[in-house]
Enzyme design. Structure first.
Site, short mmCIF file in Angstrom:
data_model
loop_
_atom_site.label_atom_id
_atom_site.label_comp_id
_atom_site.label_asym_id
_atom_site.label_seq_id
_atom_site.Cartn_x
_atom_site.Cartn_y
_atom_site.Cartn_z
N GLY A 186 0.81 -1.22 0.00
CA GLY A 186 0.00 0.00 0.00
C GLY A 186 0.84 1.26 0.00
O GLY A 186 1.99 1.26 0.44
N GLN A 213 2.74 10.07 1.21
CA GLN A 213 4.08 9.46 1.22
C GLN A 213 4.93 9.93 0.03
O GLN A 213 6.13 9.69 -0.02
CB GLN A 213 3.98 7.93 1.22
N CYS A 248 6.18 -0.46 6.53
CA CYS A 248 5.75 0.73 5.82
C CYS A 248 6.87 1.14 4.87
O CYS A 248 8.05 1.10 5.25
CB CYS A 248 5.47 1.84 6.84
N LEU A 249 6.51 1.56 3.68
CA LEU A 249 7.52 1.94 2.70
C LEU A 249 8.26 3.21 3.11
O LEU A 249 9.31 3.53 2.56
CB LEU A 249 6.90 2.07 1.31
N HIS A 254 -4.03 1.17 7.89
CA HIS A 254 -2.66 1.70 7.83
C HIS A 254 -2.58 2.86 6.84
O HIS A 254 -2.02 3.92 7.16
CB HIS A 254 -1.71 0.55 7.44
N GLU A 255 -3.15 2.69 5.66
CA GLU A 255 -3.06 3.73 4.63
C GLU A 255 -3.89 4.96 5.00
O GLU A 255 -3.47 6.09 4.77
CB GLU A 255 -3.47 3.19 3.26
N HIS A 311 -2.11 7.26 7.21
CA HIS A 311 -1.16 8.16 6.55
C HIS A 311 -1.82 9.49 6.17
O HIS A 311 -1.19 10.54 6.20
CB HIS A 311 -0.60 7.52 5.27
NI NI Z 1 2.85 3.01 5.41
#
Ligand code: NI
Length: 182
Positions: free
Chosen positions: A60, A65, A110-111, A153-154, A157
């Site tokens: 995701g 981000q 997480c990226l 989670h997304e 963000h």
């Molecule tokens: Ni993330």
């Protein structure tokens, strides 16, 4: 041709900004970016490409981000070997949730977080998500288990929240008697 998107690192304060709702219809630039995100998330989950382009696997990504503070999230879920489902939700909202909570046993990744973070994140086991698709059509669907975690989670963000904010500092590791692990 594949051009890698630059993803902000956790040290970047821009990840803490609360994103704004998107005015529909979606612009061509946003649509193009969504396509690029889907491609990158998909590649990151395919060994051959993740090696070739040195991509960390992730399912995701949220627009903030990339430093763009619009409420848009993208999730690419591998449903079977090499087969992916894409979810693009604009202005997503959780309209209902289960009482039951779950946690990813191995913790979340997480990226934007390039390190292992120890601790369990409590999430709703099932959520109903409402929002709009890329064509501005209203959508609503239910997500469960891993997919439900991904959505929560997304969406976090979009509110400037990182997953480890939700780990209990005093007791980061939960027991099997207090939560269901997946
Ligand atoms: Ni993330």
């Amino acid at each position: 041709m594949f051009k890698e998107l630059k993803i902000l690192d956790e040290s970047d304060k821009r990840l803490r900004i609360v994103s704004k709702n998107v005015t529909l219809p979606l612009g061509a630039e946003d649509k193009k970016l969504i396509k690029q995100i889907i491609k990158q998330l998909r590649y990151s989950q395919i060994d051959e490409y993740s090696k070739k382009y040195n991509l960390r696997p992730g399912m995701g990504l949220a627009f903030p981000q990339l430093g763009i503070h619009k409420r848009i999230i993208v999730i690419v879920e591998e449903i079977e070997d090499g087969v992916f489902d894409n979810y693009v939700v604009i202005n997503p909202e959780i309209v209902s949730n289960s009482v039951e909570m779950i946690a990813a046993e191995a913790g979340e990744g997480c990226l934007s977080v390039n390190r292992e973070v120890e601790g369990h994140v409590k999430r709703f086991a099932r959520v109903t998500i409402k929002g709009f698709d890329e064509d501005s059509d209203p959508i609503q669907f239910r997500a469960r288990e891993e997919l439900a975690i991904a959505f929560q989670h997304e969406i976090d963000h979009l509110d400037g929240i990182l997953f480890y904010d939700r780990i209990d500092k005093k007791r980061p590791i939960l027991g099997e008697n207090e939560i269901r692990f997946i």
